[in-house]
Write a protein that holds these residues in place. Structure first.
Motif, PDB file in Angstrom:
ATOM      1  N   THR A 130       0.842  -1.193   0.000  1.00 62.71           N
ATOM      2  CA  THR A 130       0.000   0.000   0.000  1.00 62.71           C
ATOM      3  C   THR A 130       0.879   1.246   0.000  1.00 62.71           C
ATOM      4  N   GLN A 144      -1.621   6.873  -6.619  1.00 63.81           N
ATOM      5  CA  GLN A 144      -1.990   7.812  -5.574  1.00 63.81           C
ATOM      6  C   GLN A 144      -1.770   7.206  -4.195  1.00 63.81           C
ATOM      7  N   GLY A 146      -2.541   5.683  -0.834  1.00 64.93           N
ATOM      8  CA  GLY A 146      -3.643   4.799  -0.451  1.00 64.93           C
ATOM      9  C   GLY A 146      -3.892   3.676  -1.427  1.00 64.93           C
ATOM     10  N   ASP A 147      -3.324   3.747  -2.641  1.00 70.13           N
ATOM     11  CA  ASP A 147      -3.456   2.648  -3.607  1.00 70.13           C
ATOM     12  C   ASP A 147      -2.728   1.410  -3.072  1.00 70.13           C
ATOM     13  N   GLU A 182      -5.687  -1.475  -6.223  1.00 70.77           N
ATOM     14  CA  GLU A 182      -6.997  -1.285  -5.602  1.00 70.77           C
ATOM     15  C   GLU A 182      -6.936   0.057  -4.901  1.00 70.77           C
ATOM     16  N   THR A 183      -7.748   1.001  -5.338  1.00 68.92           N
ATOM     17  CA  THR A 183      -7.680   2.360  -4.811  1.00 68.92           C
ATOM     18  C   THR A 183      -8.267   2.422  -3.410  1.00 68.92           C
ATOM     19  N   ALA A 184      -8.061   3.558  -2.746  1.00 66.14           N
ATOM     20  CA  ALA A 184      -8.576   3.743  -1.389  1.00 66.14           C
ATOM     21  C   ALA A 184     -10.090   3.647  -1.345  1.00 66.14           C
ATOM     22  N   SER A 185     -10.747   3.953  -2.480  1.00 68.15           N
ATOM     23  CA  SER A 185     -12.215   3.875  -2.528  1.00 68.15           C
ATOM     24  C   SER A 185     -12.718   2.477  -2.840  1.00 68.15           C
ATOM     25  N   GLY A 186     -11.792   1.523  -3.106  1.00 68.51           N
ATOM     26  CA  GLY A 186     -12.191   0.138  -3.347  1.00 68.51           C
ATOM     27  C   GLY A 186     -12.297  -0.241  -4.802  1.00 68.51           C
ATOM     28  N   THR A 187     -12.098   0.694  -5.718  1.00 64.31           N
ATOM     29  CA  THR A 187     -12.162   0.376  -7.146  1.00 64.31           C
ATOM     30  C   THR A 187     -10.812  -0.171  -7.625  1.00 64.31           C
TER      31      THR A 187
END
Length: 453
Positions: A130, A144, A146-147, A182-187
């Protein structure tokens, strides 16, 4: 001093385990091939303890715990009684001799799988891949904070260690690689990391930093440890304050404070510094000042803040854990990955693509042994497995005096139908000793250079 003693101790423990298994492989197959084994020694020099079994083999633990050996009955080593000629190693068929010699590295490979199995059953704790920050090439690729990296190219990524290895190999090869995150938003998203943009003579031991990646567990919390007397923050901020923002820009780690303060200093004028003090949100107006670094005397814009002396590492957030049955294929897969990574690095060094600085010697290995032991049994099992595999690979290199050199002699014997002449074998031994001495010298040089720098 404790680190020095710990490094020496765990190095001795590791060598004892790995060498014992290696030599046991030679011993076990030699006995099955009817070769008389005269001595099985763990360590060199004068025996501290020894005993003989009913077959006449002396088992010994010697005073110098830096290796070991199996001594077999062999006419090349001395005169052999006529009644025991059929038990001499040199009288065995070439295939039997190949089996005996190859058994040592094979035992280390088996041990590697067994150790990895035990590690997976116990559960290997590690950090996920991460990101705690991105700059440069990584930022340009769209990565970015958080990825979490889940795949690089065609290789699935479980931990930051996996990601670091794969990215280092790709950078050495000068390849751009697709990075699935996997981004911080879950996508899920795929970014193209342009590793070919690295300079030709880049530091291969710092690929992650040069790429602009910072792993989340590397980020030092933005906690104030000290405030320099007379500095802008003196009398305003206190040890224990957690800086949350500078001039309206959020702070995620201590490194962000320096970045934001530098920008603030170049802009000129004061700005608000927000902190969390024992749960209370506060804001103070501070203006950076030109200061000098104590280590090199360079000027910088600062507030006079320093992190705590011993920043605590965050808790592990990735665990590789399997049941006893599921751990079997997992151990084989991990052995395959370690083998491919090791052979790939050797190939790159032979072709000149990878720097010879990647060769490590006993000092570095001892330090890693100590650190691994401190981290827990799961990490030490991984270290032993990696070392066992490395011992197998190194011994299989076609260098005379190593197992691989003997195997090369026997393969030549199979092709030409007769053993190599003694003159050629002796010449090969000298070449092998010279190559081995050069490799050891390079390893020691790299070790000392790392200590100095």
């Amino acid at each position: 001093m404790s680190d020095l003693l710990g490094s020496v101790w765990w190095m001795i423990v590791a060598l004892g385990i790995l060498v014992t298994f290696h030599e046991f492989g030679h011993y076990w197959v030699a006995r099955r091939c009817g070769v008389k084994v005269l001595r099985f020694s763990v360590g060199f020099g004068k025996p501290l303890w020894s005993r003989r079994d009913r077959h006449g083999t002396e088992f010994a633990i010697a005073a110098i715990p830096l290796g070991g050996y199996v001594k077999m009955l062999d006419e090349a080593e001395g005169e052999v009684p006529a009644a025991q000629l059929d038990q001499a190693f040199n009288r065995k068929s070439v295939w039997q001799r190949i089996a005996v010699v190859a058994a040592g590295p094979a035992a280390n490979i088996v041990l590697c799988v067994a150790l990895l199995w035990a590690m997976f059953v116990l559960g290997k704790q590690d950090y996920s891949a991460t990101l705690g920050g991105v700059t440069g090439i990584a930022e340009a690729a769209g990565l970015q904070r958080g990825d979490r990296i889940v795949r690089i190219g065609d290789r699935a990524i479980d931990t930051w260690t996996d990601a670091s290895i794969v990215l280092t190999k790709a950078a050495i090869d000068g390849k751009d690689v697709p990075v699935e995150v996997e981004t911080a938003s879950g996508t899920t998203a795929t970014r193209q990391l342009a590793l070919s943009r690295l300079p030709v003579d880049f530091d291969q031991e710092n690929v992650i930093g040069l790429t602009g990646l910072t792993w989340r567990h590397w980020v030092v919390p933005a906690t104030v440890g000290k405030v320099s007397p007379g500095a802008p923050a003196d009398g305003v901020l206190q040890p224990g304050d957690v800086v949350t923002a500078v001039d309206g820009q959020p702070v995620h780690g201590f490194g962000d404070i320096a970045t934001q303060v530098d920008l603030l200093g170049k802009r000129g004028g004061p700005a608000m510094v927000e902190v969390d003090r024992a749960g209370e949100r506060l804001a103070f107006e501070l203006e950076p000042r030109r200061m000098k670094r104590p280590d090199n005397g360079q000027d910088y814009w600062g507030l006079g803040l320093a992190p705590p002396d011993a920043a605590q590492m965050p808790g592990y957030d990735a665990t590789l854990h399997f049941g006893p049955l599921a751990a079997i294929p997992a151990a084989f897969r991990e052995t395959g990955k370690l083998t491919a990574d090791s052979l790939g690095m050797i190939r790159r060094m032979l072709t000149g693509d990878a720097s010879l600085k990647n060769v490590s010697g006993p000092i570095t290995i001892a330090q890693v042994a100590n650190v691994s032991a401190k981290r827990g049994p799961d990490w030490f099992l991984w270290f032993l497995a990696a070392m066992s595999l490395s011992l197998a690979i190194i011994n299989l290199l076609p260098i005379p005096v190593l197992d691989g050199g003997h195997l090369l002699y026997y393969l030549i014997e199979l092709v030409k139908g007769s053993p190599l002449s003694e003159r050629h074998m002796v010449a090969g031994q000298y070449v092998g000793l010279a190559a081995l001495a050069g490799l050891m010298g390079l390893a020691f040089y790299n070790d000392i250079l790392r200590l100095v720098t």
